[in-house]
Design a protein around this motif. Sequence first.
Motif, mmCIF file in Angstrom:
data_model
loop_
_atom_site.group_PDB
_atom_site.id
_atom_site.type_symbol
_atom_site.label_atom_id
_atom_site.label_comp_id
_atom_site.label_asym_id
_atom_site.label_seq_id
_atom_site.Cartn_x
_atom_site.Cartn_y
_atom_site.Cartn_z
ATOM 1 N N ALA A 184 0.824 -1.205 0.000
ATOM 2 C CA ALA A 184 0.000 0.000 0.000
ATOM 3 C C ALA A 184 0.863 1.263 0.000
ATOM 4 O O ALA A 184 0.656 2.187 -0.800
ATOM 5 C CB ALA A 184 -0.935 -0.010 1.214
ATOM 6 N N LEU A 185 1.842 1.295 0.901
ATOM 7 C CA LEU A 185 2.690 2.480 1.001
ATOM 8 C C LEU A 185 3.642 2.590 -0.187
ATOM 9 O O LEU A 185 3.914 3.692 -0.678
ATOM 10 C CB LEU A 185 3.483 2.433 2.306
ATOM 11 N N GLY A 186 4.151 1.440 -0.654
ATOM 12 C CA GLY A 186 5.071 1.446 -1.787
ATOM 13 C C GLY A 186 4.431 1.982 -3.044
ATOM 14 O O GLY A 186 5.058 2.742 -3.802
ATOM 15 N N GLN A 187 3.195 1.601 -3.291
ATOM 16 C CA GLN A 187 2.501 2.114 -4.466
ATOM 17 C C GLN A 187 2.293 3.620 -4.368
ATOM 18 O O GLN A 187 2.438 4.348 -5.355
ATOM 19 C CB GLN A 187 1.157 1.397 -4.617
ATOM 20 N N GLU A 188 1.955 4.115 -3.148
ATOM 21 C CA GLU A 188 1.776 5.547 -2.950
ATOM 22 C C GLU A 188 3.087 6.300 -3.135
ATOM 23 O O GLU A 188 3.123 7.384 -3.724
ATOM 24 C CB GLU A 188 1.198 5.809 -1.553
ATOM 25 N N MET A 189 4.185 5.733 -2.614
ATOM 26 C CA MET A 189 5.485 6.383 -2.750
ATOM 27 C C MET A 189 5.915 6.460 -4.211
ATOM 28 O O MET A 189 6.423 7.495 -4.659
ATOM 29 C CB MET A 189 6.524 5.631 -1.924
ATOM 30 N N ARG A 190 5.704 5.393 -4.951
ATOM 31 C CA ARG A 190 6.076 5.417 -6.366
ATOM 32 C C ARG A 190 5.229 6.425 -7.135
ATOM 33 O O ARG A 190 5.735 7.120 -8.019
ATOM 34 C CB ARG A 190 5.942 4.014 -6.962
ATOM 35 N N ARG A 191 3.959 6.507 -6.798
ATOM 36 C CA ARG A 191 3.103 7.502 -7.467
ATOM 37 C C ARG A 191 3.628 8.904 -7.210
ATOM 38 O O ARG A 191 3.761 9.720 -8.126
ATOM 39 C CB ARG A 191 1.667 7.370 -6.947
ATOM 40 N N ALA A 192 3.928 9.198 -5.937
ATOM 41 C CA ALA A 192 4.394 10.534 -5.579
ATOM 42 C C ALA A 192 5.749 10.830 -6.219
ATOM 43 O O ALA A 192 5.991 11.951 -6.686
ATOM 44 C CB ALA A 192 4.481 10.653 -4.059
ATOM 45 N N ARG A 193 6.629 9.855 -6.239
ATOM 46 C CA ARG A 193 7.958 10.073 -6.826
ATOM 47 C C ARG A 193 7.861 10.329 -8.330
ATOM 48 O O ARG A 193 8.519 11.228 -8.859
ATOM 49 C CB ARG A 193 8.849 8.861 -6.554
ATOM 50 N N ARG A 194 7.051 9.535 -9.023
ATOM 51 C CA ARG A 194 6.886 9.744 -10.464
ATOM 52 C C ARG A 194 6.308 11.130 -10.740
ATOM 53 O O ARG A 194 6.719 11.828 -11.674
ATOM 54 C CB ARG A 194 5.968 8.669 -11.050
ATOM 55 N N GLN A 195 5.331 11.522 -9.941
ATOM 56 C CA GLN A 195 4.706 12.823 -10.121
ATOM 57 C C GLN A 195 5.721 13.945 -9.895
ATOM 58 O O GLN A 195 5.734 14.945 -10.626
ATOM 59 C CB GLN A 195 3.526 12.967 -9.157
ATOM 60 N N VAL A 217 18.946 16.993 -21.922
ATOM 61 C CA VAL A 217 18.987 16.400 -20.586
ATOM 62 C C VAL A 217 17.592 15.879 -20.238
ATOM 63 O O VAL A 217 16.589 16.323 -20.818
ATOM 64 C CB VAL A 217 19.449 17.418 -19.522
ATOM 65 N N ASN A 218 17.545 14.953 -19.289
ATOM 66 C CA ASN A 218 16.245 14.405 -18.909
ATOM 67 C C ASN A 218 16.336 13.757 -17.533
ATOM 68 O O ASN A 218 17.420 13.394 -17.070
ATOM 69 C CB ASN A 218 15.776 13.373 -19.939
ATOM 70 N N LEU A 219 15.182 13.625 -16.883
ATOM 71 C CA LEU A 219 15.048 12.882 -15.636
ATOM 72 C C LEU A 219 13.990 11.817 -15.831
ATOM 73 O O LEU A 219 12.981 12.048 -16.515
ATOM 74 C CB LEU A 219 14.596 13.806 -14.492
ATOM 75 N N SER A 220 14.196 10.646 -15.249
ATOM 76 C CA SER A 220 13.170 9.609 -15.295
ATOM 77 C C SER A 220 13.259 8.746 -14.046
ATOM 78 O O SER A 220 14.333 8.618 -13.446
ATOM 79 C CB SER A 220 13.306 8.734 -16.551
ATOM 80 N N TYR A 221 12.123 8.208 -13.660
ATOM 81 C CA TYR A 221 12.060 7.355 -12.470
ATOM 82 C C TYR A 221 12.187 5.909 -12.900
ATOM 83 O O TYR A 221 11.425 5.427 -13.738
ATOM 84 C CB TYR A 221 10.745 7.589 -11.724
ATOM 85 N N GLU A 222 13.161 5.208 -12.328
ATOM 86 C CA GLU A 222 13.464 3.839 -12.723
ATOM 87 C C GLU A 222 13.016 2.860 -11.644
ATOM 88 O O GLU A 222 13.474 2.930 -10.497
ATOM 89 C CB GLU A 222 14.974 3.687 -12.937
ATOM 90 N N CYS A 223 12.117 1.957 -12.018
ATOM 91 C CA CYS A 223 11.694 0.907 -11.088
ATOM 92 C C CYS A 223 11.332 -0.343 -11.889
ATOM 93 O O CYS A 223 11.288 -0.325 -13.117
ATOM 94 C CB CYS A 223 10.518 1.353 -10.234
ATOM 95 N N SER A 224 11.093 -1.419 -11.184
ATOM 96 C CA SER A 224 10.767 -2.686 -11.832
ATOM 97 C C SER A 224 9.511 -2.546 -12.678
ATOM 98 O O SER A 224 8.565 -1.847 -12.311
ATOM 99 C CB SER A 224 10.555 -3.770 -10.765
ATOM 100 N N THR A 225 9.507 -3.216 -13.820
ATOM 101 C CA THR A 225 8.315 -3.204 -14.675
ATOM 102 C C THR A 225 7.264 -4.199 -14.189
ATOM 103 O O THR A 225 6.125 -4.180 -14.647
ATOM 104 C CB THR A 225 8.704 -3.554 -16.123
ATOM 105 N N THR A 226 7.649 -5.074 -13.266
ATOM 106 C CA THR A 226 6.709 -6.032 -12.682
ATOM 107 C C THR A 226 5.947 -5.352 -11.557
ATOM 108 O O THR A 226 6.557 -4.715 -10.696
ATOM 109 C CB THR A 226 7.443 -7.256 -12.113
ATOM 110 N N PRO A 227 4.617 -5.444 -11.538
ATOM 111 C CA PRO A 227 3.842 -4.816 -10.462
ATOM 112 C C PRO A 227 4.330 -5.279 -9.094
ATOM 113 O O PRO A 227 4.675 -6.455 -8.907
ATOM 114 C CB PRO A 227 2.406 -5.284 -10.736
#
Length: 365
Positions: A184-195, A217-227
């Motif tokens: 629950a918290l991990g999904q919220e953190m990833r949402r906030a970080r991407r935003q 130049v660019n910034l991007s959020y890198e995380c696993s593609t698996t849910p």
Amino acid sequence: MKVSQLQLVQFRLYSRLDVSFSDGFSVFFGPNGAGKTTILEALYFLMTLKSFRSSRNTDLIGTPYTECGLSAKFEDPSIHAQIELKTRGQKKELDGKAIRKTLDFCKHFSVVALCPEHQGILSGAPEERRKYLDRVLFSQEAPYLNKAQRYRKALKHKQALLREDLSFEAYKDQVSPWNQEILALGQEMRRARRQMIDTLTPRFKKHHGVLFEKDEVNLSYECSTTPLEEELQERGRQEYFAKRVLFGPHRDDVLISLRGRKAAEIASQGERASLLLSLKLSEIELAEEGMRSKPILLLDDLGATLDMGRRERLLDFLKTGSHQTLITTTEPSLVEVLRGMGSQVLEPQKTSLEEGISIARWLPA
């Protein structure tokens, strides 16, 4: 936001320090080891409850003491901040009233720092970039701090279970509630970080393009593609045998790219300075929007952090605003440039002994 006075007691090398600041630029000029950076570190700690030099608060307490104190007065007379830091815990006060929660204390302040230690954002481990992104998020989205703290607590409990000598079935049963919290918290953190990355990126590109090179130049959020839910449910055996938590936002990264490639791999020293400063300028812009006031800027060892051309461009940018800016440097030539901009230049004076206490002061040169 502007700070007028700072007092330190038993903080690092200072038995006691009293210093006053001008509304504009204050330049601390002196040799290495004179305590310049400590002044900026103390003010940053007073406003964020974090040091930009150390992860352990006990490092801030001077030898041989077991506690230290910090106190600051600001332009707003209703804000008088005090912190008493001990080897175990801390006490925070605002205008004489005890404050328990970090958020209730820090929400009154806005500060952006640039120091040599921040080079790790570009060239260090992913943890450095996650910490940077989380600090920006906390300054902009107050509830994020609580989510991050609860997430770390859940991780700690899960890691403790992984270290126990449990059967896999027993482990699965006991870790289930912590996995639910992490999900629950991990999904919220990833949402906030991407935003936040989406918010930072156009500002980052703008500042880099206007003040520095025209390179892409660019910034991007890198995380696993698996849910994350799938990882926690189907790959628990991997974590069980590895004896450590393998999945979640604590493993993610921020990709800072230059000319379509990872900046840490191809950027020159000067280009890295441009990228880092562009990030910091983006942070300043966000702070102004979020707080509706200009943050205090702390520029440590400016001569070493940026070359002459980039320093000039930064100072030209700062001259157009009205930020209170505190700068440390060992370079006489930079001091003369800053003096010509109307900066207050401070140098260390001989410490005086009053009532048995050694008091240090930085006074106008």
